[in-house]
Every structure is written in structure tokens, then in C-alpha cells.
Motif scaffolding. Structure first.
Motif, PDB file in Angstrom:
ATOM      1  N   PHE A   1      21.229  13.977  -6.044  1.00  0.00           N
ATOM      2  CA  PHE A   1      19.977  13.075  -6.347  1.00  0.00           C
ATOM      3  C   PHE A   1      19.132  13.124  -4.984  1.00  0.00           C
ATOM      4  O   PHE A   1      19.406  11.940  -4.231  1.00  0.00           O
ATOM      5  N   PRO A   2      18.201  14.104  -4.691  1.00  0.00           N
ATOM      6  CA  PRO A   2      17.373  13.972  -3.491  1.00  0.00           C
ATOM      7  C   PRO A   2      16.575  12.346  -3.444  1.00  0.00           C
ATOM      8  O   PRO A   2      16.347  11.984  -4.419  1.00  0.00           O
ATOM      9  N   VAL A   3      16.397  12.222  -2.156  1.00  0.00           N
ATOM     10  CA  VAL A   3      15.754  10.969  -1.942  1.00  0.00           C
ATOM     11  C   VAL A   3      14.304  10.895  -2.379  1.00  0.00           C
ATOM     12  O   VAL A   3      13.808  10.060  -2.789  1.00  0.00           O
ATOM     13  N   GLU A   4      13.582  12.324  -2.215  1.00  0.00           N
ATOM     14  CA  GLU A   4      12.323  12.541  -2.727  1.00  0.00           C
ATOM     15  C   GLU A   4      12.344  12.070  -4.320  1.00  0.00           C
ATOM     16  O   GLU A   4      11.211  11.589  -4.694  1.00  0.00           O
ATOM     17  N   MET A   5      13.281  12.311  -4.848  1.00  0.00           N
ATOM     18  CA  MET A   5      13.359  11.940  -6.580  1.00  0.00           C
ATOM     19  C   MET A   5      13.316  10.771  -6.666  1.00  0.00           C
ATOM     20  O   MET A   5      12.631   9.989  -7.425  1.00  0.00           O
ATOM     21  N   ASP A   6      14.187  10.132  -5.719  1.00  0.00           N
ATOM     22  CA  ASP A   6      14.223   8.527  -5.911  1.00  0.00           C
ATOM     23  C   ASP A   6      12.800   7.540  -5.400  1.00  0.00           C
ATOM     24  O   ASP A   6      12.383   7.063  -6.372  1.00  0.00           O
ATOM     25  N   ALA A   7      12.254   8.399  -4.463  1.00  0.00           N
ATOM     26  CA  ALA A   7      10.805   7.989  -4.078  1.00  0.00           C
ATOM     27  C   ALA A   7       9.805   8.125  -5.190  1.00  0.00           C
ATOM     28  O   ALA A   7       9.011   7.288  -5.275  1.00  0.00           O
ATOM     29  N   LEU A   8       9.869   9.049  -5.683  1.00  0.00           N
ATOM     30  CA  LEU A   8       8.901   9.561  -6.774  1.00  0.00           C
ATOM     31  C   LEU A   8       9.076   8.456  -7.947  1.00  0.00           C
ATOM     32  O   LEU A   8       7.956   7.986  -8.473  1.00  0.00           O
ATOM     33  N   LEU A   9      10.198   8.572  -8.616  1.00  0.00           N
ATOM     34  CA  LEU A   9      10.455   7.181  -9.508  1.00  0.00           C
ATOM     35  C   LEU A   9      10.049   5.962  -9.226  1.00  0.00           C
ATOM     36  O   LEU A   9       9.633   5.263  -9.967  1.00  0.00           O
ATOM     37  N   CYS A  10      10.446   5.617  -7.779  1.00  0.00           N
ATOM     38  CA  CYS A  10       9.937   4.179  -7.521  1.00  0.00           C
ATOM     39  C   CYS A  10       8.482   4.150  -7.366  1.00  0.00           C
ATOM     40  O   CYS A  10       8.135   3.284  -8.015  1.00  0.00           O
ATOM     41  N   ASP A  11       7.627   5.145  -7.063  1.00  0.00           N
ATOM     42  CA  ASP A  11       6.366   4.884  -6.921  1.00  0.00           C
ATOM     43  C   ASP A  11       5.718   4.801  -8.555  1.00  0.00           C
ATOM     44  O   ASP A  11       4.628   4.317  -8.689  1.00  0.00           O
ATOM     45  N   MET A  12       6.480   5.491  -9.520  1.00  0.00           N
ATOM     46  CA  MET A  12       5.949   5.495 -10.821  1.00  0.00           C
ATOM     47  C   MET A  12       6.409   4.195 -11.538  1.00  0.00           C
ATOM     48  O   MET A  12       5.964   3.813 -12.615  1.00  0.00           O
ATOM     49  N   ASN A  13       7.243   3.396 -10.851  1.00  0.00           N
ATOM     50  CA  ASN A  13       7.606   2.121 -11.581  1.00  0.00           C
ATOM     51  C   ASN A  13       7.456   1.053 -10.401  1.00  0.00           C
ATOM     52  O   ASN A  13       8.589   0.365 -10.177  1.00  0.00           O
ATOM     53  N   PRO A  14       6.253   0.704 -10.035  1.00  0.00           N
ATOM     54  CA  PRO A  14       6.207  -0.214  -9.000  1.00  0.00           C
ATOM     55  C   PRO A  14       6.534  -1.688  -9.323  1.00  0.00           C
ATOM     56  O   PRO A  14       6.630  -2.493  -8.378  1.00  0.00           O
ATOM     57  N   ASP A  15       6.643  -1.874 -10.758  1.00  0.00           N
ATOM     58  CA  ASP A  15       7.002  -3.399 -11.175  1.00  0.00           C
ATOM     59  C   ASP A  15       8.489  -3.509 -10.560  1.00  0.00           C
ATOM     60  O   ASP A  15       8.814  -4.756 -10.642  1.00  0.00           O
ATOM     61  N   ILE A  16       9.328  -2.477 -10.686  1.00  0.00           N
ATOM     62  CA  ILE A  16      10.737  -3.024 -10.475  1.00  0.00           C
ATOM     63  C   ILE A  16      11.248  -2.244  -9.211  1.00  0.00           C
ATOM     64  O   ILE A  16      12.676  -2.047  -9.331  1.00  0.00           O
ATOM     65  N   CYS A  17      10.413  -1.533  -8.308  1.00  0.00           N
ATOM     66  CA  CYS A  17      11.019  -0.882  -7.366  1.00  0.00           C
ATOM     67  C   CYS A  17      10.015  -1.050  -6.253  1.00  0.00           C
ATOM     68  O   CYS A  17       8.632  -0.816  -6.303  1.00  0.00           O
ATOM     69  N   ARG A  18      10.325  -1.118  -5.260  1.00  0.00           N
ATOM     70  CA  ARG A  18       9.599  -1.208  -3.670  1.00  0.00           C
ATOM     71  C   ARG A  18      10.274  -0.145  -2.795  1.00  0.00           C
ATOM     72  O   ARG A  18      11.527  -0.392  -2.786  1.00  0.00           O
TER      73      ARG A  18
END
Length: 719
Positions: free
Chosen positions: A85-102
């Protein structure tokens, strides 16, 4: 830096501050290019990064009742696959869900911004800090992947056999009409039948790829706008083309500024080019000439030096029924001047037995296909004409040029992969698809997979265009780098100084990368309803080469079969033979790699052929020749040529120099690349060449000085 939330006012093609509903302009098909678990994660991540960074990411809510980790949730939702699971994928999903990820937001450098897959909205990728609770809803990419079974070359270890093949659970070979195990056996005869150790061999094996649909929104500034608008009109509503929810992007100001002067569609297509299923338009090549029918078939035989020019039948070696498929428009009826094999390939019988009438208005698609077929295989029956190989085993594969353009490369790929039987040796494609966007991975892999079994003869097209290699978009004509594709330009009927064929409204395309020329003007052949017509175009040039290729296969495998892998000639051997045996003309050197088809020289595979300064023709086995001969050249690396690598040596009287075709391997390995050298100042003069003539005894030797050679053609394989 405070994040920049892109709004519609800032950039019309991006999402508004709230998730919006929009209607995409077009659906494109994306397919992974490898089934490797190590490569697939990066390919899927690059897809998502491209869509997000271009403002084209569609999202869907995914419930998370157990509070699962984001990677597990993405895999369970079917939006991600692969071994990590690439870190780029984690970062992308994080930015798509700003209420539960920073996560740490560091602006990307200018170099990173230049690659749309190297950043997330203008920020460098970083690991997110997630707050994943039970019964929450996560925004995920709204793309479902479907497994698709295709064929591709795969390295196999020494000693590999079809029994070594292991089928994966998602693999489905039903489109091939047989089991995957039978597909493996059918596509690998050179490996199966070889008696030699094939270290480093590649087998053609089924592979599973993932495919999904990419809807793109309307883009006023795309260079493809007109093309895409037409394609969108062909697509049915519903599915991904219905209402879609787009991601709310979190872009840096620098990335927003970059996008403000960029087409989101063009950015997406460029980044995903190799994985997008290509789109193009097909057109047949060949039009009926307005001039009356005044030339008979014998002139064609003379121009391409076919054995029929003497009205003698083909020797037995050329009568083996080599399989040729004509990929073309559907044919409604057979023809009473076709051979039995060709007739058997048609379900509908021919309507009569007249076979004498000329049809000066034969312009239908069915006429085009029938014209190509008859030119190859019309039989010797005294009724009308003679095909260039009346013993060919002819069949048809129907290609509908009127299908939606978005499906044309797909259909051609299917034809090559599994609609053309594995026992067919040659495919004649007298049409072309002009690609306008997307990559060509699928058709390239399909052609490469048939590289050891199928020679594809492609018409160069009738747009009267000189096509540089870097801007060649006509498929399959422009796939000249493949060993099993030979592209044919059309020539006029001038015997001594031929030029490209052209009429008032059309003309042959040309390129120094296209391989060979054949006659494209006023070519007589069969058309619908047991009639004949003369047509012109590269459609008529290509089947001449296809027929000549079938004669090479017939004689070559009869003579050399026991020494060939699997008893078969490789398509590259036949393709190269056609190229280096062509008649060379100075005026054509910028229009075609070789010259005009010379059938007799090409199919005379057993013996070396010489023409000497005094006009003598010497044919036989070379018993002695210098291992190397000298050619003066400005290039210090081009002074000595290997005799055993030389396939053709021909004097150019216009320049007073020799043209050489040679294998890249100096020992003459026919599997190595065929090279052309256009200017050789011969400096080997007195060395003697000795030839045992084909019609002489063992003690009959013809000797001549090297300088006496005006034309030399090697046998298909050296003694």
C-alpha cells in the motif's frame, strides 16, 4: 502554508467547495499493464493521483462499521489491489477525508509538480494520521475493477513446457473458445516442438489485467474536444456517465495556478496514455478507378516479377496450403473464381457461375473485402483471373469499420488475440485505424504475443501523406518496430522509375520506416456477385505482399523445416526476406525502406542469386567468398562488412555505389535486426567468389571477381 481549496471560480474544471453533481463528457477504459503484485499497486495509485490532481476523481461513500484500517477498507471495497500500500495512496485518501485524517503538508518542488503522479494536490506524499471509528463513512474512489484475461509474452525457465503453466483463479479463457491450457499449447508451438535448449525463452501465456471505466468531464480547452464530443455522442447514458460525485480537492496555490492554464482532459490522457484503451477511426484503403479497364493482369505479374508472368504454374514446393486470413468488412457471398478453401470459409454460396462480367461501380465494403481475397487466392480455372497464390488456405475475419470508434482498437486486439486461429500464418489488414488519443498497450501486446506465429501485412493508407516516425498514428501500419508487422506502400505502374501511387483524390502514405512497396494502381480482382473490377489503393498493394509471404512460408518450411524451431519459419524471417529481396529504386528511398516487391527473388529461398557485370545470372551454392569485404565510408566503423551477415548487395548505377541489407549480427543470425546501408563504395575488387550452379554437377564451379557483382541475394539460410 494554509491549504488552498479549489473552487469553481478559481478553476472551472475542478470541483466546487461542496461535492458537486456533474455529467462526464466521455468514458474511457483504463487497463493495468501487468498482473504483477509488485507493479499493480503503483499503477492503481498513479491512476488515482492523475484523476485527483486533474479534478476528475469520482468518489463514493464506503461504510466502515468495524473501524477497519484504511488499507483494509480500500481492499475490501475493491478499489485497491497488489502486494503493498504505497504512501502516496495513503496520503491521497487522507486528503479526501480531512475530517478523520491529518498529515504533514509540504509543498512539492517545481520538478515534482511537473509529474502529475509525483504529488497529491501539489503536496508531497506523507503518511496520514487516521482517526478511524466504528460506523463511520469514508470517501473512496468510485472505480470498480474487472478482471480481464489477455495474452502476453512471459519469460519462462529452461525446460518449460505447457504442463508447467498454472492457471490463476481469476483467469478466464472462454473468449478463446478453449481452456487456458489449450490456449497455452496453441500459442507456443516453437517452444513445444523445439528440440533445442531455449534458455531465456518467452512463452505466450494468459495473464489477468484489471480494467475500469474513467468518466471525464467537459473540458472546453482540450485539444481532443471535438473528437471526444463525437465519441460521447456514441456512448449510451447511464452507469458512470450518469450523475457522479467528484472529490473536493485540496490543492496548493502553485498547483491551482498550474492547472488554470492546462486542459484537465489532456493532462489525464497524457499521464495515463499507456493504460488508456486507444480510440481511433477506421477506413478502408482502396477506391475504384474511373478509367476504363484497359490493362490485363499480366502487367501486374511483370511489375512484381511473379512466376505467373511466364504463364507457368507454380512448382510443387509452393503449393502447400499456407493459411491467410483477410481481416476486412463482411462479405455477403463467395465467388465462383475463388478456390475451394476460400469458398469453404463463407457460409453463403456464390449466386452463379458466370465469372465474366466487369463491374465498374463496385464500391461497397463487401466488394473491397472480396477484391483483397481474390487478388490473393482466385483459382486457375479459365473463368477470370489468377490469384497470386491460388493454393493459399484463405479465411476471413470480419471487422466492422462502422462500429463506434471507441471500440475499434478493442476489436482489432480481439481479432489478433483469439479470433485469428493459431494455424493461420498471415493476416492481411487492408484498413487502418487512425488513433487520436490513448495508449496502444493492448494491441501492441496482442501483436507481440503472436510474434512467433502470425505475420501481419498492413496497408500504409491512402491519405497521400509523408508520415514521420515520431508522429505515426495509423494502426497497424505504424507499428513498424514489431518483427511480425510489415507495412506496404502503394506504387504506380511505371516499370523503370516507379513512384508512389496517387490519384486526383487520394495517394499512398509513405515513410522511410514503411517496409516495402507493391502495385496500387488499377489492380484487377474479384468483387461481389461473381464479377470483377479494377481498384486502386494500398488495399490492393498489401495482399500482393501477403501472397508472396505465403509462398515463402510454403517453400521455406518444406526445404528447411527439420532445422526450424517447431518446424516453422518465424514471421521475422519472412518479413526480412520480402524487404531485402525487393527491387531497389533511388527515387523511392525516402518513401519506403526497401523498394518494389520482387516475388520471384523472394520465394527463391534455397540458392544464392547473382547478377554480374556482363549480364550473367548465376544461381547456386556459394563455395568460397571473402569473409569480409571493404566498403569505403566516411564512418570509420563502416569499412568492413561481413559476407555472412550480408543479405543483399546491389549496385546503384545512379550513384555508383552499392546498397547493402545485412543482419546486425555479423555471423548472419537471421533473428538479429535487419539493417540497411545505402552507400557503400566497394573496395574489395579482385577477391574471387566461387558458386556451384544449381543445375550443375559437384565439380561445376563458376568463379568471378568480387567486383563483378552487380546484385547478390543470399539464400533464406546459409549453408
Amino acid at each position: 502554508m494554509k491549504p488552498f481549496i479549489l473552487t469553481a471560480a478559481a478553476l472551472t474544471f475542478a470541483a466546487t467547495a461542496q461535492a458537486e453533481q456533474a455529467t462526464p463528457l466521455i468514458e474511457l477504459s483504463w487497463r493495468s499493464s501487468s498482473e504483477s503484485d509488485q507493479l499493480l499497486p503503483n499503477q492503481i495509485t498513479d491512476l488515482y493521483l492523475t484523476l485527483y490532481n486533474s479534478g476528475n476523481m469520482i468518489v463514493k461513500p464506503v461504510p466502515n462499521p468495524k473501524g477497519a484500517y484504511i488499507e483494509v477498507l480500500a481492499r475490501d471495497a475493491g478499489v485497491f489491489y497488489g502486494s503493498f500500500f504505497p504512501v502516496e495512496m495513503d496520503a491521497l485518501l487522507c486528503d479526501m477525508n480531512p475530517d478523520i485524517c491529518r498529515r504533514s503538508l509540504t509543498p512539492a518542488s517545481a520538478r515534482e509538480l511537473a509529474d502529475v503522479t509525483a504529488h497529491v494536490g501539489g503536496y508531497r506524499p506523507s503518511q496520514g494520521k487516521w482517526r478511524l471509528l466504528r460506523d463511520t463513512t469514508i470517501q473512496m474512489p468510485a472505480y470498480g475493477f474487472t478482471p480481464v484475461t489477455t495474452l502476453a509474452k512471459t519469460p519462462v525457465p529452461a525446460g518449460w513446457t505447457p504442463d508447467s503453466f498454472e492457471q490463476s483463479p481469476q483467469m478466464d479463457c472462454s473468449d478463446y473458445g478453449q481452456s487456458c491450457a489449450d490456449v497455452v499449447k496453441g500459442y507456443n508451438p516453437p517452444i513445444i516442438k523445439s528440440t533445442r535448449a531455449l534458455d531465456g525463452a518467452q512463452a505466450v501465456l494468459p495473464q489477468v489485467r484489471l480494467e475500469t471505466t474513467i468518466p471525464l468531464r467537459e473540458d472546453e480547452v482540450s485539444q481532443f474536444r471535438d473528437t471526444i464530443a463525437g465519441l460521447a455522442a456514441e456512448q449510451s447514458a447511464g452507469g458512470a456517465m450518469a450523475e457522479a460525485t467528484y472529490a473536493q480537492p485540496n490543492f496548493t496555490a502553485n498547483w491551482a495556478d498550474t492547472l488554470s492554464g492546462t486542459s484537465s482532459t489532456d493532462l489525464t490522457i497524457k499521464a495515463l496514455n499507456n493504460n488508456i484503451r486507444s480510440i481511433g477511426r477506421a477506413s478502408k484503403f482502396g477506391t475504384l478507378q474511373d478509367e476504363p479497364w484497359v490493362m490485363d493482369q499480366m502487367e501486374l505479374f511483370e511489375l512484381i516479377n511473379h512466376p505467373f508472368k511466364t504463364l507457368e504454374e507454380l512448382p510443387a514446393a509452393y503449393r502447400r496450403p499456407v493459411g491467410i486470413v483477410v481481416v476486412d468488412s463482411p462479405i455477403g457471398f463467395g465467388h465462383c473464381d475463388w478456390n475451394a478453401a476460400t469458398m469453404a470459409a463463407r457460409a453463403s454460396p456464390h449466386p452463379g457461375d458466370n465469372c465474366r462480367d466487369i463491374d465498374n461501380a463496385a464500391v461497397a465494403d463487401a466488394d473491397h473485402a472480396a477484391h483483397v481475397a481474390g487478388l490473393i487466392s482466385a483459382k486457375q480455372n479459365g473463368k477470370g483471373m489468377i490469384g497470386l497464390n491460388p493454393f493459399a488456405n484463405m479465411s476471413f475475419a470480419e471487422f466492422d469499420r462502422n462500429m463506434p470508434v471507441i471500440n475499434q482498437i478493442d476489436e482489432l486486439t480481439r481479432q489478433v488475440q483469439f479470433k485469428i486461429p493459431t494455424d493461420v500464418r498471415i493476416a492481411n489488414l487492408s484498413f487502418g485505424i487512425e488513433t487520436v488519443l490513448g495508449g496502444l498497450t493492448d494491441i501492441r501486446e496482442a501483436i507481440d504475443a503472436r510474434g512467433k506465429t502470425l505475420l501481419i501485412v498492413a496497408a500504409a493508407g491512402n491519405s497521400n501523406t509523408f508520415i514521420p516516425d515520431q508522429d505515426c498514428r495509423l494502426i497497424p501500419a505504424c507499428l513498424t518496430e514489431f518483427d511480425n508487422v510489415i507495412t506496404v506502400v502503394g506504387l504506380n505502374r511505371n516499370a523503370q522509375t516507379p513512384d508512389l501511387w496517387h490519384s486526383d483524390s487520394a495517394g499512398s502514405n509513405s515513410s522511410p520506416h514503411f517496409h516495402i512497396g507493391a502495385v496500387a494502381q488499377d489492380v484487377l480482382s474479384t468483387v461481389s456477385h461473381d464479377k470483377f473490377a479494377k481498384m486502386s489503393g494500398t488495399s490492393q498493394a498489401a495482399p500482393q505482399v501477403a501472397a508472396a509471404a505465403s509462398l515463402i512460408y510454403s517453400a521455406g518450411e518444406l526445404i528447411y523445416g527439420v532445422d526450424l524451431p517447431g518446424g516453422r519459419l518465424a514471421p521475422k524471417i519472412v518479413k526480412d526476406r520480402l524487404i531485402y529481396t525487393a527491387d531497389i529504386f533511388t527515387g523511392l528511398q525516402q518513401s519506403v525502406y526497401s523498394g518494389r516487391l520482387n516475388t520471384d527473388r523472394a520465394i527463391h529461398v534455397r540458392d544464392a542469386q547473382f547478377v554480374l557485370t556482363d549480364g550473367r545470372v548465376v544461381t547456386g551454392t556459394v563455395k568460397d567468398a571473402p569473409d569480409e569485404y571493404a566498403c569505403r565510408s566516411a564512418d570509420p566503423n563502416l569499412r568492413l562488412e561481413s559476407w555472412w551477415a550480408t543479405r543483399r548487395l546491389v549496385f546503384n548505377p545512379d550513384r555508383g555505389t552499392y546498397l547493402i541489407f545485412k543482419t546486425e549480427d555479423r555471423n548472419g543470425d537471421r533473428s538479429s535486426k535487419l539493417l540497411r546501408r545505402t552507400s557503400c563504395n566497394l573496395n574489395t575488387l579482385s577477391r574471387v567468389v566461387q558458386v556451384q550452379p544449381v543445375d550443375g554437377g559437384p565439380d561445376d564451379i563458376v568463379s568471378f571477381a568480387f567486383s563483378e557483382i552487380r546484385d547478390y541475394t543470399s539464400p533464406l539460410f546459409d549453408e
